[in-house]
Design a protein around this motif. Sequence first.
Motif, mmCIF file in Angstrom:
data_model
loop_
_atom_site.group_PDB
_atom_site.id
_atom_site.type_symbol
_atom_site.label_atom_id
_atom_site.label_comp_id
_atom_site.label_asym_id
_atom_site.label_seq_id
_atom_site.Cartn_x
_atom_site.Cartn_y
_atom_site.Cartn_z
ATOM 1 N N LEU A 40 3.631 -1.407 4.058
ATOM 2 C CA LEU A 40 2.803 -0.219 3.889
ATOM 3 C C LEU A 40 3.994 0.966 3.812
ATOM 4 O O LEU A 40 5.002 0.741 4.418
ATOM 5 N N THR A 70 -6.212 5.099 6.197
ATOM 6 C CA THR A 70 -6.026 3.664 5.697
ATOM 7 C C THR A 70 -5.396 2.883 6.890
ATOM 8 O O THR A 70 -5.710 1.775 7.221
ATOM 9 N N CYS A 111 0.385 5.305 1.834
ATOM 10 C CA CYS A 111 -0.886 4.649 2.734
ATOM 11 C C CYS A 111 -1.172 5.960 3.562
ATOM 12 O O CYS A 111 -0.321 6.427 4.656
ATOM 13 N N ILE A 148 0.915 -1.221 0.129
ATOM 14 C CA ILE A 148 -0.003 0.065 0.000
ATOM 15 C C ILE A 148 0.901 1.181 0.088
ATOM 16 O O ILE A 148 1.596 1.529 0.902
#
Length: 407
Positions: free
Chosen positions: A129, A103, A99, A96
Amino acid sequence: MKSLFLKKLNYLTNKNILLAVTGGIAAYKSAEIVRKLKKEGSNVRVVMTKSSQEFITPLTLQALSGNPVKIELLDPKSEEAMGHIELSRWADVMLIAPCTANTVAKLASGEGDDLLSTVTLAYEGTLILAPAMNQVMWRDARTQKNIKKLKKEGTIICGPASGEQACGEVGPGRMVEPEEILKNLSLIFDTEKLSGKKVLITAGPTQEPIDPVRYISNRSSGKMGFSLAEAALEAGAKVVLISGPVSLDCPKNVHLVKIKTAEEMLKSVMHHVKDSDIFISTAAVADYRPKFPKESKIKKLRTKKSISLEMNETTDILREVSNLKEKPFVVGFAAETDNLLKNSQEKLRKKKLDLVVGNDVSSEEIGFDSDYNEVLLITNEEEIFVKKCSKTILSRKIIKFISNKLK
Ligand code: CTP
């Protein structure tokens, strides 16, 4: 130095990378991440949140990745082709980047109200992340608490970097550069983690004879030990697997030693442990064995309504290995029905282990005969919770954890 980096990047070739983009100014850098991944030969699929589309268009990422970009959770067309469950199964790793704080909070609380959060919930593999947010938001106690929780659950947090931010402030919160993200991704696939190391694993149940046709045993399937053997092999190790009777195929190139009793397992372990770097004891070794196994079959006597069996304690193989003067990295398993953390910590201490893998065997869905497990990895310094996943994925995580400890 340069050649080492290039070598590591090769690990990304043919890997399925699921990139999720959330709504931060750094979203424009996701184009560069996709471009670099494609250059390394990775297969890339992209999931975007609604707000990320304010910063970069799906079309850009679609053109760069060569695959349709997923946006909606309930899109009849994409559910037909590759829906959220298929996406989570497809990915070798999920990244991700960027991020956002929002989130991070959603992941920490386990929400599933859009495509990204739902895919993440259904995903069992390594999650990485790259946080990107304002420095005050990053420092906020709630964000830090969420990050700590995610780390504890095994999520890899890459960054953030410090410096001047898009909002003009200076501090930690900037997304790390795509190059740094790729470096972190390639480390996940570093298949040479255990090259040159010898790993000794015990698996399955033992059978303790009562007479030539009867024995005392347990429900262990051997699945955990066999899949750890495979993961250690994948990581480049030489693997010796000492197993009680199970109905599993031995991974190719693993040296399998078949035993039946706890005594035979002990002998074999003491023979093979000498030049081992890691010892993983997953076997459900009988704690007691019949004191006087009969040489002929015990006949049923109509006059006897009950009989008793005298039992002797077996040797604790794990303890024997821990007590060796020159001992390998020692890993034990703790199968518990109550007080998982406390009882596992006690086993770590009493059996002088480097790592104990604690699992709750009171649940039918995980443990003994299941293909899934959910465990606590406990050392003297930390406790890491690994949420329910297949034994294959769990084994890779355990092997990775051990190889990091060895470093
Ligand atoms: N073990 C072993 N040899 C034995 C018994 C256990 O090597 N004779 C190992 C198991 O492979 C496992 C660990 O010890 O890694 C924990 O086993 P467990 O049976 O749970 O622990 P015990 O010490 O027997 O404690 P209890 O049964 O009371 O939970």
